[in-house]
Design a protein around this motif. Structure first.
Motif: not given
Length: 527
Positions: A237-246, A339-350
């Motif tokens: 869903t992108g945890k690794t990708t989005l957390s590896a922020d330059p 943490p100040e911000v929490i993000v719930f990631l979902t990959a919605d196939a619909f």
């Protein structure tokens, strides 16, 4: 030194067989290539293949049901019970198998970067590449810590030892079995290294709530001002990708604990999906795949040794494992504040959930317990295309306790630290899977950045009629029509039908949480 987790029988084997203890990365890589376990790629990473098991095998995962776990574990399809006597027999079978090996590899390290809550572990492998994997994924002790190291949990990874279901009580030749009483995990019949990583994660998910610590299937990073953000989500869903922020420093990419003082990473490495990896989209991950990294099931040209990240010939679930310090600016030790911000990631196939929505606390609890996403191809045995699923707390396969235990901990943390929560859909837009397209990573990054930098605090929002979600009308760097998913569908009636279908699935799934408050139940979609 022996402990409960290292039985006299196991200790005798470790004293008899040639054991390579805590080898350096160069020696492990050298051994793996010499033995033909893998080959070096053009960037120096070790490339390996895992045969028919290229993902986790959840139907082959068990917990021993005994006096220790009887009234603690949330038994069911995820936490399947295993008979103590059968475990003892299988343990003996594994030890007999170890006796046949000329060489074994041992890693001693930790799970948990917070010294107050870390778990000393030992991993015993028959393959040097798997020992390299755990060396890079878990926390590596310094010389002083290694000298004083006493394991409190032992993982025995023996891919070549296969079970006989009729005799051993397993569901197949594969087994991943945890005994909390004996503090041992047996893994056999599968070469997929992720089983070792996730087994220890499950152990932490069992132990930490008893200490008031919330274990989380999430990544975490930190900004220049010390602001911490969490990213929850299942594999792909992108945890690794989005957390590896330059522009931010990485605390960890997958597993964390949340104490009264803040968050800490369980691991010392990252386990990133590598399918369709590009340097342009994910430069931090791309550049981390160098000497010492392990590539799992990535097609590699044997002459040029160039990896083909676009190929799913072996699996969609291609992986790269590397130590966290391969990511520039990673936080070491891997600790952060609340943490100040929490993000719930979902990959919605619909393709019907908005790409970003701000949640109330009640909605946060609802969507956390629901854990909606799509299982992506290859992450589990038998999954060949995206499949809609509800995985409680965005990590049901790894939660030994009742879901409400974790949800209540999250609710307490949100209230105490006034954390903002967003739902982010990294899945499909403009239609369902097969018709629409995957949300552009650049758009998702722009939306997540806006949320983390508090630029959505003053944004104008509209409320989705079916899901009741607050959708921003404008986000810098994102076309306005992308923000409302209905606008991206050519056939609006088809969108409405699909949205109602998904809403009904949410409602039906949530029926099992009858004990939660009416406020949380009221956050359900309108069917």
């Amino acid at each position: 030194m022996t402990t409960k987790t290292i039985t006299p029988e196991l200790q005798q084997i470790l004293d008899t067989v040639k054991v390579h203890r805590n080898l350096s990365v160069p020696l492990l890589v050298e051994t793996a290539t010499q033995k033909g376990e893998g080959l070096l790629t053009s960037t120096g990473a070790l490339s390996v293949t895992t045969g028919k098991y290229t993902g986790r095998s959840p139907k082959d995962k068990f917990i021993v049901r005994d006096e220790t776990t009887e009234n603690q574990v949330h038994w069911g399809p995820v936490n399947q019970p295993f008979d103590p006597e059968k475990f003892d027999k299988l343990y003996t079978k594994v030890l007999d198998y170890l006796k046949t090996k000329e060489e074994l590899y041992v890693f001693d390290g930790f799970a948990g970067s917070d010294t107050e809550y870390r778990l000393p572990i030992r991993v015993i492998n028959e393959f040097s590449w798997q020992n390299l994997f755990v060396h890079q994924l878990f926390i590596r002790p310094n010389a002083e810590e290694l000298q004083a190291h006493t394991p409190q949990f032992t993982v025995i990874g023996v891919p070549g030892c296969v079970a006989d279901p009729a005799v051993d009580g397993t569901n197949s030749e594969t087994f991943i079995i945890c005994s909390f009483e004996k503090r041992v995990i047996l893994i056999g019949g599968t070469h997929y290294a992720g089983e070792m990583k996730k087994s220890i994660f499950s152990v932490m998910n069992y132990l930490l709530p008893q200490k008031g610590v919330m274990p989380m299937h999430c990544s975490a990073n930190i900004g220049e001002k010390g602001d911490v953000a969490l990213f929850f989500g299942l594999s792909g869903t992108g945890k690794t990708t989005l957390s590896a922020d330059p522009n931010r420093r990485l605390i960890g990419d997958d597993e964390h604990g949340w104490t009264d003082n803040g968050v800490f990473n369980f691991e010392g490495g990252c386990y990133a999906k590598a399918i369709r990896l590009t340097e342009a989209n994910e430069p931090e991950i791309w550049n981390a795949i160098k000497f010492g990294a392990v590539l799992e099931n990535v097609l590699v040209d044997r002459e040029s040794r160039l990896p083909d990240y676009d190929s799913d010939q072996l699996t969609e679930n291609t992986r790269a494992a590397y130590p966290i310090d391969y990511i520039p600016g990673a936080v070491l030790p891997s600790l952060g504040g609340n943490p100040e911000v929490i993000v719930f990631l979902t990959a919605d196939a619909f393709g019907v959930l908005p790409p970003i929505a701000k949640l109330t606390k009640e909605q946060a609890m609802y969507y956390f317990l629901s854990g909606y996403t799509s299982k992506l191809a290859g992450t589990e045995r038998g999954i060949t295309e995206p499949e809609a699923t509800f995985s409680t707390c965005f990590g049901a396969p790894f939660l030994p306790l009742a879901p409400t235990v974790y949800a209540e901990l999250l609710g307490e943390k949100i209230t105490k630290h006034n954390a903002k929560v967003y739902l982010v859909n990294t899945g499909w837009t403009g239609g369902a899977y097969g018709t629409g397209s995957r949300m552009k990573l650049s758009y998702t990054r722009a939306m997540v950045t806006a949320a983390i930098e508090n630029r959505l605090d003053s944004a104008e929002f509209v409320t989705d009629e079916i899901f009741g979600l607050a959708i921003p009308t404008a986000v810098e760097g994102v076309p306005a029509d992308v923000l409302n998913p209905r606008n991206t569908w050519e056939n609006k009636d088809a969108y409405d039908a699909q949205a109602r279908d998904l809403a009904s699935r949410f409602v039906k799934n949530f029926e099992k949480f009858d004990s939660v408050s009416d406020e949380i139940k009221s956050a359900a979609p309108r069917v």
